[in-house]
Design a protein around this motif. Structure first.
Motif, PDB file in Angstrom:
ATOM      1  N   PHE A   1      15.726  41.555   8.240  1.00 53.82           N
ATOM      2  CA  PHE A   1      16.714  40.503   8.428  1.00 53.82           C
ATOM      3  C   PHE A   1      16.644  39.540   7.241  1.00 53.82           C
ATOM      4  CE2 PHE A   1      18.037  41.041  12.855  1.00 53.82           C
ATOM      5  CZ  PHE A   1      17.019  41.824  13.383  1.00 53.82           C
TER       6      PHE A   1
ATOM      7  N   GLN B   1      21.325  41.706   8.654  1.00 49.50           N
ATOM      8  CA  GLN B   1      20.271  42.689   8.909  1.00 49.50           C
ATOM      9  C   GLN B   1      20.680  44.010   8.281  1.00 49.50           C
ATOM     10  OE1 GLN B   1      20.595  44.671  12.506  1.00 49.50           O
ATOM     11  NE2 GLN B   1      18.720  45.856  12.268  1.00 49.50           N
TER      12      GLN B   1
ATOM     13  N   TYR C   1      24.489  38.731  12.828  1.00 50.34           N
ATOM     14  CA  TYR C   1      24.216  38.186  14.148  1.00 50.34           C
ATOM     15  C   TYR C   1      24.398  36.670  14.115  1.00 50.34           C
ATOM     16  CZ  TYR C   1      21.867  42.666  14.876  1.00 50.34           C
ATOM     17  OH  TYR C   1      21.584  44.011  14.974  1.00 50.34           O
TER      18      TYR C   1
ATOM     19  N   PRO D   1      19.974  36.099  19.789  1.00 44.85           N
ATOM     20  CA  PRO D   1      21.032  36.465  18.841  1.00 44.85           C
ATOM     21  C   PRO D   1      22.136  37.269  19.519  1.00 44.85           C
ATOM     22  CG  PRO D   1      18.861  36.904  17.919  1.00 44.85           C
ATOM     23  CD  PRO D   1      18.664  36.612  19.379  1.00 44.85           C
TER      24      PRO D   1
ATOM     25  N   LEU E   1      25.234  40.085  18.457  1.00 39.30           N
ATOM     26  CA  LEU E   1      25.776  40.960  17.415  1.00 39.30           C
ATOM     27  C   LEU E   1      27.236  40.614  17.160  1.00 39.30           C
ATOM     28  CD1 LEU E   1      25.508  43.512  15.569  1.00 39.30           C
ATOM     29  CD2 LEU E   1      26.261  44.849  17.563  1.00 39.30           C
TER      30      LEU E   1
ATOM     31  N   GLN F   1      23.154  33.164  16.163  1.00 40.54           N
ATOM     32  CA  GLN F   1      22.177  32.636  17.111  1.00 40.54           C
ATOM     33  C   GLN F   1      22.358  31.134  17.281  1.00 40.54           C
ATOM     34  OE1 GLN F   1      17.930  32.842  16.151  1.00 40.54           O
ATOM     35  NE2 GLN F   1      17.458  33.235  18.305  1.00 40.54           N
TER      36      GLN F   1
ATOM     37  N   HIS G   1      16.958  35.451   6.048  1.00 40.91           N
ATOM     38  CA  HIS G   1      16.336  34.262   6.628  1.00 40.91           C
ATOM     39  C   HIS G   1      17.331  33.335   7.302  1.00 40.91           C
ATOM     40  CE1 HIS G   1      12.926  35.498   4.041  1.00 40.91           C
ATOM     41  NE2 HIS G   1      12.255  35.069   5.074  1.00 40.91           N
TER      42      HIS G   1
ATOM     43  N   TYR H   1      22.481  35.474  10.823  1.00 43.90           N
ATOM     44  CA  TYR H   1      21.531  36.357  10.153  1.00 43.90           C
ATOM     45  C   TYR H   1      22.213  37.673   9.759  1.00 43.90           C
ATOM     46  CZ  TYR H   1      17.819  33.433  12.159  1.00 43.90           C
ATOM     47  OH  TYR H   1      16.998  32.387  12.508  1.00 43.90           O
TER      48      TYR H   1
ATOM     49  N   TYR I   1      28.877  45.113  12.472  1.00 37.04           N
ATOM     50  CA  TYR I   1      27.999  46.163  11.972  1.00 37.04           C
ATOM     51  C   TYR I   1      28.805  47.061  11.054  1.00 37.04           C
ATOM     52  CZ  TYR I   1      30.061  48.985  15.742  1.00 37.04           C
ATOM     53  OH  TYR I   1      30.939  49.635  16.578  1.00 37.04           O
TER      54      TYR I   1
END
Lengths: 108, 120
Positions: free
Chosen positions: A99, A90, A37, A45, A47, A39, A101, A88, A50
């Motif tokens: 997630f 996940q 993600y 955030p 996406l 942000q 950091h 991030y 994936y």
């Protein structure tokens, strides 16, 4: 709980450069169930990736994901001004979903 | 266009309660599982709770289990988070997020968030 460790914490680069972000899992991720993600400050955030490597709808192809098992990478081939943000990773295969950091990509 | 709009955040004392809402539009709400994800000030993201499309299945992080309840009203296209016994460490921006598919826990659309501050 699966711990995701992202490195580096901060990446200082110039527009046009290549960014390589790392995400390491404390145990192997089933079926490469890893997402990325982006942000920006004051925003939710977004996406990007994936399944470790599948770009989400509308994500430019300068963003790519790779990796398997415990080691994953997000690559931004040529940084655009709008790409400077926090990223991030996940994992979503094992409860609780966790997630990393974050890695901040800042303008050098 | 998919839209998620949270509301209900605010200032509450420790031990207090708050109910968050998330109004959804632009998609068929009743076929997607939905989630709450929070972010403490200056910190990273933390998954909080998930509810299946029908509302019968719910899942919680250990940090909120027994204190928070996620629910939904598919007739109103609205997701809720009832938060009880609030603690200072619950202070965060709370985002509602749509699941890309039923219970995949991949968050493809997010609201703008609502801030919850727990302080005396």
């Amino acid at each position: 709980e699966i711990v995701l460790t992202q490195s580096p914490g901060t990446l200082s680069l110039s527009p046009g450069e290549r960014a390589t972000l790392s995400c390491k899992a404390s145990q192997s991720l089933s079926s490469n169930f890893l997402a990325w993600y982006q942000q920006k400050p004051g925003q939710a955030p977004r996406l990007l990736i994936y399944g470790a490597s599948t770009r989400a709808t509308g994500i430019p192809d300068r963003f790519s994901g790779s990796g398997s098992g415990t080691d994953f990478t997000l690559t931004i081939s040529r940084l655009e001004p709008e790409d400077f943000a926090v990223y991030y990773c996940q994992q979503y295969g094992t409860s609780p979903r966790t997630f990393g950091h974050g890695t901040k990509v800042e303008i050098k | 266009e998919v839209q998620l709009l949270e509301s209900g955040g605010g200032f509450v004392q420790p031990g207090g309660s708050l109910r968050l809402s998330c109004a959804a539009s632009g998609f068929t709400f009743n076929i997607y599982s939905m989630n709450w994800v929070r972010q403490a000030p200056g910190k990273g993201l933390e998954w909080v709770a998930t509810i299946g499309s029908s509302g019968f299945s719910t899942y919680y992080s250990d940090s909120v289990k027994g204190r928070f309840t996620v629910s939904r009203d598919n007739s109103k296209n609205t997701l809720y988070l009832q938060m009880n016994s609030l603690r200072a460490e619950d202070t965060a921006v709370y985002y509602c997020a749509r699941d890309i598919m039923q219970l995949w826990y991949i968050f493809d659309y997010w609201g703008q968030g609502t801030l919850v501050t727990v302080s005396s």
